[in-house]
Design a protein around this motif. Structure first.
Motif, PDB file in Angstrom:
ATOM      1  N   ARG A 321      36.164  40.273  52.534  1.00  0.00           N
ATOM      2  CA  ARG A 321      35.677  39.006  51.981  1.00  0.00           C
ATOM      3  C   ARG A 321      34.327  38.603  52.562  1.00  0.00           C
ATOM      4  O   ARG A 321      33.546  37.901  51.914  1.00  0.00           O
ATOM      5  N   ARG A 322      34.043  39.055  53.799  1.00  0.00           N
ATOM      6  CA  ARG A 322      32.766  38.719  54.442  1.00  0.00           C
ATOM      7  C   ARG A 322      31.660  39.718  54.127  1.00  0.00           C
ATOM      8  O   ARG A 322      30.537  39.560  54.597  1.00  0.00           O
ATOM      9  N   SER A 323      31.961  40.768  53.366  1.00  0.00           N
ATOM     10  CA  SER A 323      30.994  41.839  53.146  1.00  0.00           C
ATOM     11  C   SER A 323      29.852  41.381  52.243  1.00  0.00           C
ATOM     12  O   SER A 323      29.893  40.312  51.622  1.00  0.00           O
ATOM     13  N   ASN A 324      28.843  42.252  52.170  1.00  0.00           N
ATOM     14  CA  ASN A 324      27.694  41.984  51.315  1.00  0.00           C
ATOM     15  C   ASN A 324      27.906  42.447  49.879  1.00  0.00           C
ATOM     16  O   ASN A 324      26.962  42.478  49.094  1.00  0.00           O
ATOM     17  N   HIS A 325      29.144  42.811  49.561  1.00  0.00           N
ATOM     18  CA  HIS A 325      29.443  43.318  48.222  1.00  0.00           C
ATOM     19  C   HIS A 325      30.624  42.554  47.626  1.00  0.00           C
ATOM     20  O   HIS A 325      31.681  43.134  47.364  1.00  0.00           O
ATOM     21  N   PRO A 326      30.471  41.268  47.378  1.00  0.00           N
ATOM     22  CA  PRO A 326      31.605  40.482  46.867  1.00  0.00           C
ATOM     23  C   PRO A 326      32.071  40.927  45.482  1.00  0.00           C
ATOM     24  O   PRO A 326      33.198  40.618  45.085  1.00  0.00           O
ATOM     25  N   ASP A 327      31.247  41.654  44.759  1.00  0.00           N
ATOM     26  CA  ASP A 327      31.622  42.105  43.421  1.00  0.00           C
ATOM     27  C   ASP A 327      32.241  43.505  43.421  1.00  0.00           C
ATOM     28  O   ASP A 327      32.550  44.043  42.344  1.00  0.00           O
ATOM     29  N   ALA A 328      32.393  44.121  44.604  1.00  0.00           N
ATOM     30  CA  ALA A 328      33.003  45.446  44.675  1.00  0.00           C
ATOM     31  C   ALA A 328      34.452  45.360  44.202  1.00  0.00           C
ATOM     32  O   ALA A 328      35.212  44.495  44.658  1.00  0.00           O
ATOM     33  N   LEU A 329      34.847  46.240  43.291  1.00  0.00           N
ATOM     34  CA  LEU A 329      36.165  46.182  42.666  1.00  0.00           C
ATOM     35  C   LEU A 329      37.098  47.233  43.246  1.00  0.00           C
ATOM     36  O   LEU A 329      36.770  48.425  43.254  1.00  0.00           O
ATOM     37  N   PHE A 330      38.250  46.794  43.736  1.00  0.00           N
ATOM     38  CA  PHE A 330      39.309  47.726  44.139  1.00  0.00           C
ATOM     39  C   PHE A 330      40.010  48.164  42.864  1.00  0.00           C
ATOM     40  O   PHE A 330      41.003  47.562  42.442  1.00  0.00           O
ATOM     41  N   GLY A 331      39.499  49.199  42.238  1.00  0.00           N
ATOM     42  CA  GLY A 331      39.970  49.618  40.919  1.00  0.00           C
ATOM     43  C   GLY A 331      41.262  50.390  40.979  1.00  0.00           C
ATOM     44  O   GLY A 331      41.299  51.590  40.666  1.00  0.00           O
ATOM     45  N   HIS A 332      42.311  49.731  41.348  1.00  0.00           N
ATOM     46  CA  HIS A 332      43.604  50.392  41.546  1.00  0.00           C
ATOM     47  C   HIS A 332      44.713  49.436  41.130  1.00  0.00           C
ATOM     48  O   HIS A 332      44.720  48.264  41.515  1.00  0.00           O
ATOM     49  N   GLY A 333      45.640  49.923  40.348  1.00  0.00           N
ATOM     50  CA  GLY A 333      46.780  49.113  39.934  1.00  0.00           C
ATOM     51  C   GLY A 333      47.763  49.958  39.165  1.00  0.00           C
ATOM     52  O   GLY A 333      47.447  51.063  38.715  1.00  0.00           O
ATOM     53  N   LEU A 334      48.970  49.456  39.007  1.00  0.00           N
ATOM     54  CA  LEU A 334      50.036  50.173  38.315  1.00  0.00           C
ATOM     55  C   LEU A 334      50.651  49.246  37.269  1.00  0.00           C
ATOM     56  O   LEU A 334      50.723  48.031  37.464  1.00  0.00           O
ATOM     57  N   THR A 335      51.107  49.821  36.182  1.00  0.00           N
ATOM     58  CA  THR A 335      51.719  49.000  35.139  1.00  0.00           C
ATOM     59  C   THR A 335      52.853  48.144  35.694  1.00  0.00           C
ATOM     60  O   THR A 335      53.019  46.983  35.316  1.00  0.00           O
ATOM     61  N   TYR A 336      53.619  48.699  36.635  1.00  0.00           N
ATOM     62  CA  TYR A 336      54.784  47.982  37.156  1.00  0.00           C
ATOM     63  C   TYR A 336      54.554  47.379  38.538  1.00  0.00           C
ATOM     64  O   TYR A 336      55.510  47.062  39.249  1.00  0.00           O
TER      65      TYR A 336
END
Length: 472
Positions: A321-336
């Motif tokens: 949250r303190r990084s210089n990349h607030p728009d960086a996306l953790f592109g990971h998720g599962l349908t369930y």
């Protein structure tokens, strides 16, 4: 315990037992098959479960020695859990986690945070153990990318480890035969020795063995470079590797090296979590460590619904949250991810665990271990080891050399076959038998289990002698 509803498998929708066997041979691909039988195999059919018992396709009642797959912690046929599944399905069966949420997942995340050690306060829910480990590793990669350290991605794992069946999690596995015919992300993984005291050099003391493991870890970090290593992943007890309990103090010392070198410590509690060692989590309560992440699955719902997750340190999230990349996306998720039914079941399962099952597991564990230890009287048994309500009986051809019966790699299966006939299901692992019964097991049931296992091993010894493959 609540009254149990006696529903029979024959009353449920589905084929009868004989048809199920034929259908499996024609259409079902079993997990971990051999090429010579893949897609043409039927395994032992299980029809019903009740408490610590299951009933096979022939109607034989068996003690469920492995508790399914380390997971039926509160026992089969718990009406409380079945009712929760029904009630939650009637209220909300599913919601997309991409842009909505549900109340059971939020409450379960709070309950898990309350039970987790250190500052582990946030949970990402998955569908099981493999996806939990995969998520932890992908989070490590994301974390280091955001922090401007794209080279800090290597993962330290150990011989004897088992961490899953997805591509990245399976790449960490270090058990014999797991990777003989399978590919993996070998460029991302550095393997260390197994922390198995039984297999240490003959003249080496436990203390010296511990020092060796720690120095090997430290030397590996120095050789590879801490700036390139992102995480160490380790089971507190190597479960499917044969219930390998590490030497006292080993995990604490490894944790310190990780902290000194900014290497994330991922404690894989897919097996040891949710009661197997008498606590919700074993990392701190049993082994005295505060990891950066804990993965879990199996016992979180006692196997009644597929669910897993990874608990993440508040420190790591705050750094992002303190990084210089607030728009960086953790592109990971599962349908369930955060499935409402799974989370509702886990909440009720936690109520059962904290309402007396954990205390019972802690009380009966010493008796369980002591009774199994008596099997070392049998000449085929090289060692009985374990902690909590998980144990392994390792068979050897010769106690002096600790030869793991290279002349017959099916000793575990032989013992399991005899035990099945006598009323016990065990988990065979080459020359080992693993036992991890439901946590509600009584002393009388422990006695029954050990008596059957003793007879099953004795019959196996007679078979091996008659066939001339063992002279013990």
């Amino acid at each position: 315990m609540a009254a149990q509803s006696k529903i029979k498998a024959s009353e449920l929708i589905g084929p009868d037992d004989d048809d199920a066997v034929e259908l499996a041979k024609r259409h079902l691909v079993q997990p971990w098959p051999y090429a010579g039988s893949v897609g043409n195999e039927a395994r032992a059919l299980i029809g019903e479960g009740d408490g610590i018992y299951i009933t096979d396709g022939s109607g034989k009642r068996l003690i469920d020695g492995p508790a399914g797959m380390w997971c039926i912690n509160v026992g089969h046929r718990r009406e409380e859990l079945a009712k929760v599944m029904y009630d939650q399905a009637m209220a909300l069966s599913y919601n997309t986690p991409w842009y909505t949420m549900n109340a059971p997942s939020a409450e379960l995340a709070r309950r898990i945070a309350d039970a987790a050690p250190g500052d582990l306060s946030h949970t990402f829910f998955t569908t099981g153990g493999s996806s939990a480990v995969e998520t932890a590793l992908r989070f490590m990669q994301f974390y280091n990318n955001v922090r401007g350290r794209p080279e800090k991605k290597l993962i330290l794992s150990r011989g004897g480890a088992y961490h899953g069946s997805t591509y990245l999690s399976a790449s960490l596995n270090g058990r014999p035969r797991d990777r003989d015919w399978m590919d993996g992300a070998d460029d991302l993984v550095v393997k260390l020795s197994s922390p198995d005291p039984f297999r240490r050099p003959k003249e080496m003391s436990i203390a010296a063995f511990t020092d060796f493991l720690v120095e090997q870890f430290r030397d590996t970090v120095a050789r590879v470079g801490a700036e390139r290593i992102g995480a160490f992943v380790g089971e507190p007890v190597q479960a499917s590797g044969g219930v390998v309990v590490p030497p006292d103090g080993y995990l604490k010392r490894i944790r310190e090296i990780c902290r000194e070198n900014d290497i994330l410590y991922v404690s894989d509690e897919v097996v040891t979590g949710f009661g197997r060692l008498g606590h919700v989590f074993a990392s701190r309560d049993v082994f005295g460590i505060d990891p950066d992440m804990i993965t879990f699955a199996k016992g979180v719902t006692s196997g009644y619904f597929p669910l897993g997750g990874v608990i993440i340190s508040e420190r790591l999230l705050e750094e992002l949250r303190r990084s210089n990349h607030p728009d960086a996306l953790f592109g990971h998720g599962l349908t369930y991810t955060s499935h409402p039914i799974g989370c509702a079941v886990a909440l009720k399962n936690l109520d059962l665990l904290e309402g007396g099952v954990l205390a019972h597991a802690r009380e009966i564990a010493p008796y369980f271990q002591a009774q199994l230890k008596t099997l070392e009287e049998l000449p085929l048994v090289g060692e009985v080891r374990g902690v909590g309500l998980m144990a392994c009986v390792e068979c050897v051809a010769d106690r002096e050399s600790k030869d793991p019966l290279q002349l017959d790699k099916d000793v575990g299966k032989r013992i399991d076959a005899h035990c099945h006939e006598l009323g016990l299901l065990v988990r065979p692992l080459i020359n080992m038998c693993v036992m991890s019964p439901p946590l509600i097991i009584t002393k009388e049931q422990v006695d029954d289990m050990v008596a059957i296992l003793r007879e099953g091993i004795s019959r196996t010894m007679d078979d091996l002698r008659k066939e001339g493959v063992w002279r013990g």
